[in-house]
Design a protein around this motif. Structure first.
Motif, PDB file in Angstrom:
ATOM      1  N   ASP A   4       0.823  -1.222   0.000  1.00  0.00           N
ATOM      2  CA  ASP A   4       0.000   0.000   0.000  1.00  0.00           C
ATOM      3  C   ASP A   4       0.855   1.268   0.000  1.00  0.00           C
ATOM      4  OD1 ASP A   4      -2.332  -1.565   0.057  1.00  0.00           O
ATOM      5  OD2 ASP A   4      -2.293  -1.650   2.254  1.00  0.00           O
ATOM      6  N   GLY A   5       1.969   1.248  -0.707  1.00  0.00           N
ATOM      7  CA  GLY A   5       2.801   2.433  -0.861  1.00  0.00           C
ATOM      8  C   GLY A   5       3.756   2.725   0.282  1.00  0.00           C
ATOM      9  N   VAL A   6       3.857   1.831   1.278  1.00  0.00           N
ATOM     10  CA  VAL A   6       4.807   2.039   2.372  1.00  0.00           C
ATOM     11  C   VAL A   6       5.710   0.810   2.505  1.00  0.00           C
ATOM     12  CG1 VAL A   6       3.362   3.630   3.699  1.00  0.00           C
ATOM     13  CG2 VAL A   6       3.185   1.188   4.117  1.00  0.00           C
ATOM     14  N   MET A   7       6.917   1.028   2.965  1.00  0.00           N
ATOM     15  CA  MET A   7       7.852  -0.073   3.160  1.00  0.00           C
ATOM     16  C   MET A   7       7.477  -0.844   4.417  1.00  0.00           C
ATOM     17  SD  MET A   7      12.005  -0.143   3.456  1.00  0.00           S
ATOM     18  CE  MET A   7      12.170   0.628   1.872  1.00  0.00           C
ATOM     19  N   VAL A   8       7.230  -2.144   4.282  1.00  0.00           N
ATOM     20  CA  VAL A   8       6.850  -2.964   5.432  1.00  0.00           C
ATOM     21  C   VAL A   8       7.951  -3.949   5.818  1.00  0.00           C
ATOM     22  CG1 VAL A   8       4.372  -2.764   5.046  1.00  0.00           C
ATOM     23  CG2 VAL A   8       5.641  -4.651   3.982  1.00  0.00           C
ATOM     24  N   GLY A   9       8.960  -4.092   4.962  1.00  0.00           N
ATOM     25  CA  GLY A   9      10.042  -5.013   5.287  1.00  0.00           C
ATOM     26  C   GLY A   9      11.266  -4.762   4.436  1.00  0.00           C
ATOM     27  N   TYR A  28       8.251  -3.220   9.495  1.00  0.00           N
ATOM     28  CA  TYR A  28       7.674  -1.946   9.913  1.00  0.00           C
ATOM     29  C   TYR A  28       6.159  -2.037   9.955  1.00  0.00           C
ATOM     30  CZ  TYR A  28      12.302  -0.718   8.139  1.00  0.00           C
ATOM     31  OH  TYR A  28      13.643  -0.684   7.894  1.00  0.00           O
ATOM     32  N   LYS A  29       5.553  -1.347  10.939  1.00  0.00           N
ATOM     33  CA  LYS A  29       4.097  -1.239  11.040  1.00  0.00           C
ATOM     34  C   LYS A  29       3.726   0.238  11.050  1.00  0.00           C
ATOM     35  CE  LYS A  29       3.510  -5.529  13.611  1.00  0.00           C
ATOM     36  NZ  LYS A  29       3.114  -6.131  14.884  1.00  0.00           N
ATOM     37  N   TYR A  30       2.524   0.546  10.521  1.00  0.00           N
ATOM     38  CA  TYR A  30       2.068   1.924  10.370  1.00  0.00           C
ATOM     39  C   TYR A  30       0.654   2.089  10.903  1.00  0.00           C
ATOM     40  CZ  TYR A  30       6.003   2.107   7.149  1.00  0.00           C
ATOM     41  OH  TYR A  30       7.259   2.029   6.604  1.00  0.00           O
ATOM     42  N   ASP A  31       0.293   3.346  11.220  1.00  0.00           N
ATOM     43  CA  ASP A  31      -1.084   3.628  11.610  1.00  0.00           C
ATOM     44  C   ASP A  31      -1.881   4.017  10.367  1.00  0.00           C
ATOM     45  OD1 ASP A  31      -0.412   6.294  11.068  1.00  0.00           O
ATOM     46  OD2 ASP A  31      -0.423   6.905  13.175  1.00  0.00           O
ATOM     47  N   ASP A  32      -3.146   4.407  10.544  1.00  0.00           N
ATOM     48  CA  ASP A  32      -4.007   4.728   9.407  1.00  0.00           C
ATOM     49  C   ASP A  32      -3.595   6.011   8.697  1.00  0.00           C
ATOM     50  OD1 ASP A  32      -4.763   6.439  11.441  1.00  0.00           O
ATOM     51  OD2 ASP A  32      -6.896   5.955  11.338  1.00  0.00           O
ATOM     52  N   GLN A  33      -2.675   6.780   9.283  1.00  0.00           N
ATOM     53  CA  GLN A  33      -2.149   7.989   8.643  1.00  0.00           C
ATOM     54  C   GLN A  33      -0.795   7.728   7.987  1.00  0.00           C
ATOM     55  OE1 GLN A  33      -2.425  11.572  11.114  1.00  0.00           O
ATOM     56  NE2 GLN A  33      -3.882  10.484  12.410  1.00  0.00           N
ATOM     57  N   LYS A  34      -0.429   6.458   7.880  1.00  0.00           N
ATOM     58  CA  LYS A  34       0.843   6.013   7.288  1.00  0.00           C
ATOM     59  C   LYS A  34       2.058   6.535   8.048  1.00  0.00           C
ATOM     60  CE  LYS A  34      -0.846   4.911   2.727  1.00  0.00           C
ATOM     61  NZ  LYS A  34      -0.632   4.976   1.298  1.00  0.00           N
TER      62      LYS A  34
END
Length: 95
Positions: A4-9, A28-34
């Motif tokens: 979803d457009g963000v680096m998660v690993g 990496y983990k993100y909130d609903d505001q990325k």
């Protein structure tokens, strides 16, 4: 690795002789505001041929304040243990 457009690993390799060998793995983990809420680092144990927990960093956002909390893996306890002297709270200049 992206989702979803963000680096998660991310996996980091190092040169070992003439080949690449596992070195570190980040997730990496993100909130609903990325905004990043957690990053976890694992180190490669070549003797056991396995990834082992190393460090977890948690990020908490409140208004313009960002608190970064560090946890180091403890093998005896089989859990992450807070490292209070590394916890940092600061104003986020981007807000």
């Amino acid at each position: 690795e992206e989702k979803d457009g963000v680096m998660v690993g991310q996996t980091v390799y190092k040169m070992d002789g003439g080949t690449l060998a596992n070195y570190m793995k980040h997730s990496y983990k993100y909130d609903d505001q990325k905004r990043m809420t957690e990053s976890e680092t694992m180190k490669w144990n070549s003797g056991k041929n396995a990834w082992e927990n190393d460090l977890r960093v948690c990020y908490a956002y409140q208004g313009k304040t960002l608190t970064t909390t560090y946890y180091k893996w403890n093998n005896k306890q089989k859990a992450y243990v807070l490292v209070p002297e590394m916890t940092v709270t600061m104003d986020n200049p981007n807000l």
